[in-house]
Design a protein around this motif. Structure first.
Motif, PDB file in Angstrom:
ATOM      1  N   PHE A  54      10.028  16.504  -2.901  1.00  0.00           N
ATOM      2  CA  PHE A  54       9.666  15.322  -2.121  1.00  0.00           C
ATOM      3  C   PHE A  54       8.208  14.938  -2.351  1.00  0.00           C
ATOM      4  N   LEU A  55       7.316  15.910  -2.355  1.00  0.00           N
ATOM      5  CA  LEU A  55       5.908  15.632  -2.615  1.00  0.00           C
ATOM      6  C   LEU A  55       5.718  15.095  -4.036  1.00  0.00           C
ATOM      7  N   ALA A  56       6.484  15.613  -4.984  1.00  0.00           N
ATOM      8  CA  ALA A  56       6.435  15.101  -6.357  1.00  0.00           C
ATOM      9  C   ALA A  56       6.900  13.649  -6.404  1.00  0.00           C
ATOM     10  N   LEU A  57       7.905  13.307  -5.596  1.00  0.00           N
ATOM     11  CA  LEU A  57       8.382  11.926  -5.539  1.00  0.00           C
ATOM     12  C   LEU A  57       7.290  11.004  -4.997  1.00  0.00           C
ATOM     13  N   ILE A  58       6.586  11.443  -3.981  1.00  0.00           N
ATOM     14  CA  ILE A  58       5.465  10.659  -3.457  1.00  0.00           C
ATOM     15  C   ILE A  58       4.403  10.500  -4.536  1.00  0.00           C
ATOM     16  N   ASN A  59       4.104  11.585  -5.223  1.00  0.00           N
ATOM     17  CA  ASN A  59       3.105  11.576  -6.290  1.00  0.00           C
ATOM     18  C   ASN A  59       3.463  10.573  -7.386  1.00  0.00           C
ATOM     19  N   ILE A  60       4.683  10.633  -7.874  1.00  0.00           N
ATOM     20  CA  ILE A  60       5.077   9.754  -8.987  1.00  0.00           C
ATOM     21  C   ILE A  60       5.194   8.303  -8.527  1.00  0.00           C
ATOM     22  N   THR A  61       5.530   8.093  -7.273  1.00  0.00           N
ATOM     23  CA  THR A  61       5.562   6.737  -6.728  1.00  0.00           C
ATOM     24  C   THR A  61       4.145   6.163  -6.657  1.00  0.00           C
ATOM     25  N   LEU A  62       3.194   6.985  -6.251  1.00  0.00           N
ATOM     26  CA  LEU A  62       1.792   6.549  -6.238  1.00  0.00           C
ATOM     27  C   LEU A  62       1.308   6.245  -7.652  1.00  0.00           C
ATOM     28  N   LEU A  63       1.675   7.106  -8.608  1.00  0.00           N
ATOM     29  CA  LEU A  63       1.284   6.877  -9.994  1.00  0.00           C
ATOM     30  C   LEU A  63       1.862   5.556 -10.509  1.00  0.00           C
ATOM     31  N   THR A  64       3.104   5.297 -10.204  1.00  0.00           N
ATOM     32  CA  THR A  64       3.736   4.042 -10.609  1.00  0.00           C
ATOM     33  C   THR A  64       3.016   2.854  -9.978  1.00  0.00           C
ATOM     34  N   THR A  65       2.635   2.996  -8.719  1.00  0.00           N
ATOM     35  CA  THR A  65       1.902   1.945  -8.016  1.00  0.00           C
ATOM     36  C   THR A  65       0.554   1.674  -8.677  1.00  0.00           C
ATOM     37  N   VAL A  66      -0.141   2.733  -9.056  1.00  0.00           N
ATOM     38  CA  VAL A  66      -1.437   2.591  -9.728  1.00  0.00           C
ATOM     39  C   VAL A  66      -1.271   1.847 -11.053  1.00  0.00           C
ATOM     40  N   LEU A  67      -0.254   2.214 -11.828  1.00  0.00           N
ATOM     41  CA  LEU A  67      -0.036   1.539 -13.116  1.00  0.00           C
ATOM     42  C   LEU A  67       0.384   0.094 -12.914  1.00  0.00           C
ATOM     43  N   CYS A  68       1.171  -0.176 -11.894  1.00  0.00           N
ATOM     44  CA  CYS A  68       1.554  -1.563 -11.601  1.00  0.00           C
ATOM     45  C   CYS A  68       0.331  -2.366 -11.150  1.00  0.00           C
ATOM     46  N   TYR A  69      -0.555  -1.733 -10.412  1.00  0.00           N
ATOM     47  CA  TYR A  69      -1.809  -2.388 -10.026  1.00  0.00           C
ATOM     48  C   TYR A  69      -2.564  -2.820 -11.283  1.00  0.00           C
ATOM     49  N   CYS A  70      -2.679  -1.920 -12.239  1.00  0.00           N
ATOM     50  CA  CYS A  70      -3.346  -2.253 -13.504  1.00  0.00           C
ATOM     51  C   CYS A  70      -2.637  -3.399 -14.198  1.00  0.00           C
ATOM     52  N   PHE A  71      -1.320  -3.328 -14.247  1.00  0.00           N
ATOM     53  CA  PHE A  71      -0.530  -4.344 -14.935  1.00  0.00           C
ATOM     54  C   PHE A  71      -0.782  -5.728 -14.351  1.00  0.00           C
ATOM     55  N   PHE A  72      -0.820  -5.831 -13.027  1.00  0.00           N
ATOM     56  CA  PHE A  72      -0.959  -7.136 -12.391  1.00  0.00           C
ATOM     57  C   PHE A  72      -2.405  -7.590 -12.201  1.00  0.00           C
ATOM     58  N   ASN A  73      -3.357  -6.658 -12.231  1.00  0.00           N
ATOM     59  CA  ASN A  73      -4.745  -7.031 -11.973  1.00  0.00           C
ATOM     60  C   ASN A  73      -5.640  -7.035 -13.202  1.00  0.00           C
ATOM     61  N   PHE A  74      -5.293  -6.280 -14.221  1.00  0.00           N
ATOM     62  CA  PHE A  74      -6.046  -6.288 -15.471  1.00  0.00           C
ATOM     63  C   PHE A  74      -5.130  -6.903 -16.521  1.00  0.00           C
ATOM     64  N   LYS A  75      -5.034  -8.185 -16.504  1.00  0.00           N
ATOM     65  CA  LYS A  75      -4.012  -8.881 -17.272  1.00  0.00           C
ATOM     66  C   LYS A  75      -4.183  -8.794 -18.785  1.00  0.00           C
ATOM     67  N   ASN A  76      -5.382  -8.550 -19.254  1.00  0.00           N
ATOM     68  CA  ASN A  76      -5.571  -8.408 -20.698  1.00  0.00           C
ATOM     69  C   ASN A  76      -4.899  -7.132 -21.179  1.00  0.00           C
TER      70      ASN A  76
END
Length: 150
Positions: free
Chosen positions: A102-124
Protein backbone atom coordinates in the motif's frame (compact mmCIF):
# COMPACT_ATOMS: atom_id res chain seq x y z
CA UNK A 1 27.24 21.79 -25.79
CA UNK A 2 25.57 22.74 -22.52
CA UNK A 3 22.63 20.41 -23.27
CA UNK A 4 25.03 17.54 -23.97
CA UNK A 5 26.86 18.04 -20.66
CA UNK A 6 23.60 18.10 -18.72
CA UNK A 7 22.30 15.08 -20.60
CA UNK A 8 25.44 13.07 -19.81
CA UNK A 9 25.25 14.16 -16.18
CA UNK A 10 21.66 12.95 -15.96
CA UNK A 11 22.54 9.68 -17.69
CA UNK A 12 24.97 9.05 -14.86
CA UNK A 13 22.56 10.20 -12.13
CA UNK A 14 19.53 8.33 -13.50
CA UNK A 15 21.33 5.06 -14.16
CA UNK A 16 23.00 5.30 -10.75
CA UNK A 17 19.50 5.72 -9.31
CA UNK A 18 18.38 2.55 -11.08
CA UNK A 19 21.40 0.71 -9.66
CA UNK A 20 20.68 1.98 -6.14
CA UNK A 21 17.04 0.95 -6.44
CA UNK A 22 18.10 -2.47 -7.69
CA UNK A 23 20.53 -2.86 -4.78
CA UNK A 24 17.75 -2.25 -2.24
CA UNK A 25 15.24 -4.63 -3.86
CA UNK A 26 16.16 -7.61 -1.67
CA UNK A 27 16.02 -10.08 -4.54
CA UNK A 28 13.23 -8.12 -6.19
CA UNK A 29 11.24 -10.02 -8.79
CA UNK A 30 13.27 -13.18 -8.16
CA UNK A 31 12.43 -13.32 -4.44
CA UNK A 32 10.12 -16.03 -3.10
CA UNK A 33 7.81 -13.33 -1.77
CA UNK A 34 7.28 -11.77 -5.19
CA UNK A 35 7.12 -15.05 -7.08
CA UNK A 36 4.30 -16.25 -4.81
CA UNK A 37 2.16 -13.13 -5.22
CA UNK A 38 -0.99 -13.11 -7.32
CA UNK A 39 0.11 -10.84 -10.15
CA UNK A 40 -1.96 -9.09 -12.79
CA UNK A 41 -2.54 -11.05 -16.00
CA UNK A 42 -0.96 -8.13 -17.92
CA UNK A 43 2.32 -8.34 -15.95
CA UNK A 44 5.05 -8.25 -18.60
CA UNK A 45 7.90 -10.78 -18.67
CA UNK A 46 10.90 -9.85 -16.53
CA UNK A 47 13.15 -8.71 -19.38
CA UNK A 48 10.62 -6.02 -20.35
CA UNK A 49 11.23 -4.18 -17.08
CA UNK A 50 14.95 -3.77 -17.77
CA UNK A 51 14.40 -2.75 -21.38
CA UNK A 52 11.64 -0.31 -20.42
CA UNK A 53 13.66 1.36 -17.66
CA UNK A 54 16.69 1.69 -19.92
CA UNK A 55 14.63 3.43 -22.61
CA UNK A 56 12.79 5.55 -20.02
CA UNK A 57 16.00 6.77 -18.40
CA UNK A 58 17.55 7.61 -21.77
CA UNK A 59 14.50 9.72 -22.66
CA UNK A 60 14.35 11.25 -19.16
CA UNK A 61 18.05 12.13 -19.24
CA UNK A 62 17.63 13.88 -22.60
CA UNK A 63 14.55 15.66 -21.25
CA UNK A 64 16.42 16.85 -18.16
CA UNK A 65 19.43 17.89 -20.19
CA UNK A 66 17.21 20.10 -22.32
CA UNK A 67 15.28 21.49 -19.34
CA UNK A 68 18.38 22.28 -17.27
CA UNK A 69 19.98 24.14 -20.15
CA UNK A 70 17.14 26.69 -19.88
CA UNK A 71 18.18 29.08 -17.08
CA UNK A 72 14.71 30.22 -16.07
CA UNK A 73 13.66 26.71 -15.05
CA UNK A 74 16.71 25.23 -13.39
CA UNK A 75 15.67 25.82 -9.74
CA UNK A 76 12.13 24.49 -10.03
CA UNK A 77 13.09 21.56 -12.21
CA UNK A 78 15.88 20.74 -9.72
CA UNK A 79 13.36 20.38 -6.90
CA UNK A 80 10.98 18.36 -9.05
CA UNK A 81 13.79 16.12 -10.30
CA UNK A 82 15.07 15.45 -6.76
CA UNK A 83 11.58 14.52 -5.65
CA UNK A 84 11.11 12.20 -8.63
CA UNK A 85 14.53 10.63 -8.04
CA UNK A 86 13.79 9.92 -4.37
CA UNK A 87 10.34 8.50 -5.13
CA UNK A 88 11.67 6.33 -7.96
CA UNK A 89 14.56 4.86 -5.97
CA UNK A 90 12.54 4.40 -2.77
CA UNK A 91 9.71 2.49 -4.48
CA UNK A 92 11.99 -0.54 -4.93
CA UNK A 93 12.90 -0.55 -1.26
CA UNK A 94 9.33 -0.02 -0.07
CA UNK A 95 7.76 -2.62 -2.38
CA UNK A 96 10.34 -5.39 -2.66
CA UNK A 97 12.46 -5.03 0.46
CA UNK A 98 9.84 -3.97 3.01
CA UNK A 99 6.88 -5.55 1.18
CA UNK A 100 4.68 -2.57 2.02
CA UNK A 101 2.40 -2.79 -0.99
CA UNK A 102 0.00 0.00 0.00
CA UNK A 103 2.80 2.43 0.84
CA UNK A 104 4.48 1.52 -2.47
CA UNK A 105 1.20 2.33 -4.24
CA UNK A 106 1.14 5.75 -2.60
CA UNK A 107 4.79 6.23 -3.57
CA UNK A 108 4.29 5.34 -7.24
CA UNK A 109 1.13 7.45 -7.42
CA UNK A 110 3.10 10.43 -6.12
CA UNK A 111 5.85 9.72 -8.65
CA UNK A 112 3.30 9.61 -11.45
CA UNK A 113 1.84 12.90 -10.21
CA UNK A 114 5.29 14.52 -10.21
CA UNK A 115 5.94 13.39 -13.80
CA UNK A 116 2.51 14.58 -14.90
CA UNK A 117 3.25 17.93 -13.26
CA UNK A 118 6.38 18.16 -15.41
CA UNK A 119 4.46 17.11 -18.50
CA UNK A 120 1.81 19.81 -18.08
CA UNK A 121 3.98 22.60 -16.66
CA UNK A 122 7.28 22.26 -18.53
CA UNK A 123 5.82 22.03 -21.98
CA UNK A 124 9.10 22.07 -23.89
CA UNK A 125 10.24 18.56 -24.76
CA UNK A 126 7.42 16.96 -22.75
CA UNK A 127 7.05 14.22 -25.38
CA UNK A 128 10.21 12.75 -23.84
CA UNK A 129 8.24 12.11 -20.63
CA UNK A 130 5.57 10.00 -22.31
CA UNK A 131 7.42 6.66 -22.01
CA UNK A 132 7.99 7.31 -18.28
CA UNK A 133 4.37 8.33 -17.64
CA UNK A 134 2.96 5.41 -19.63
CA UNK A 135 5.22 2.96 -17.80
CA UNK A 136 4.27 4.46 -14.43
CA UNK A 137 0.59 4.00 -15.26
CA UNK A 138 1.25 0.34 -16.07
CA UNK A 139 3.39 -0.11 -12.95
CA UNK A 140 0.76 1.58 -10.80
CA UNK A 141 -1.90 -0.79 -12.12
CA UNK A 142 0.38 -3.77 -11.35
CA UNK A 143 1.01 -2.47 -7.84
CA UNK A 144 -2.72 -1.91 -7.27
CA UNK A 145 -3.58 -5.39 -8.56
CA UNK A 146 -1.10 -6.95 -6.13
CA UNK A 147 -2.55 -4.90 -3.27
CA UNK A 148 -6.13 -5.95 -4.05
CA UNK A 149 -5.45 -9.62 -4.84
CA UNK A 150 -3.02 -10.57 -2.08
Amino acid sequence: MKKLKYTLLFFIINFTGLAIGNFFMNGGPKSDWYLNLNKAPWTPPGWVFGAAWTFIMICFSIYLGKQFSEKNRSKLISVVFCLAFILNVSWNYIFFNQQLIFLALINITLLTTVLCYCFFNFKNYNYLLLPYIIWLCIATSLNLYILVHN
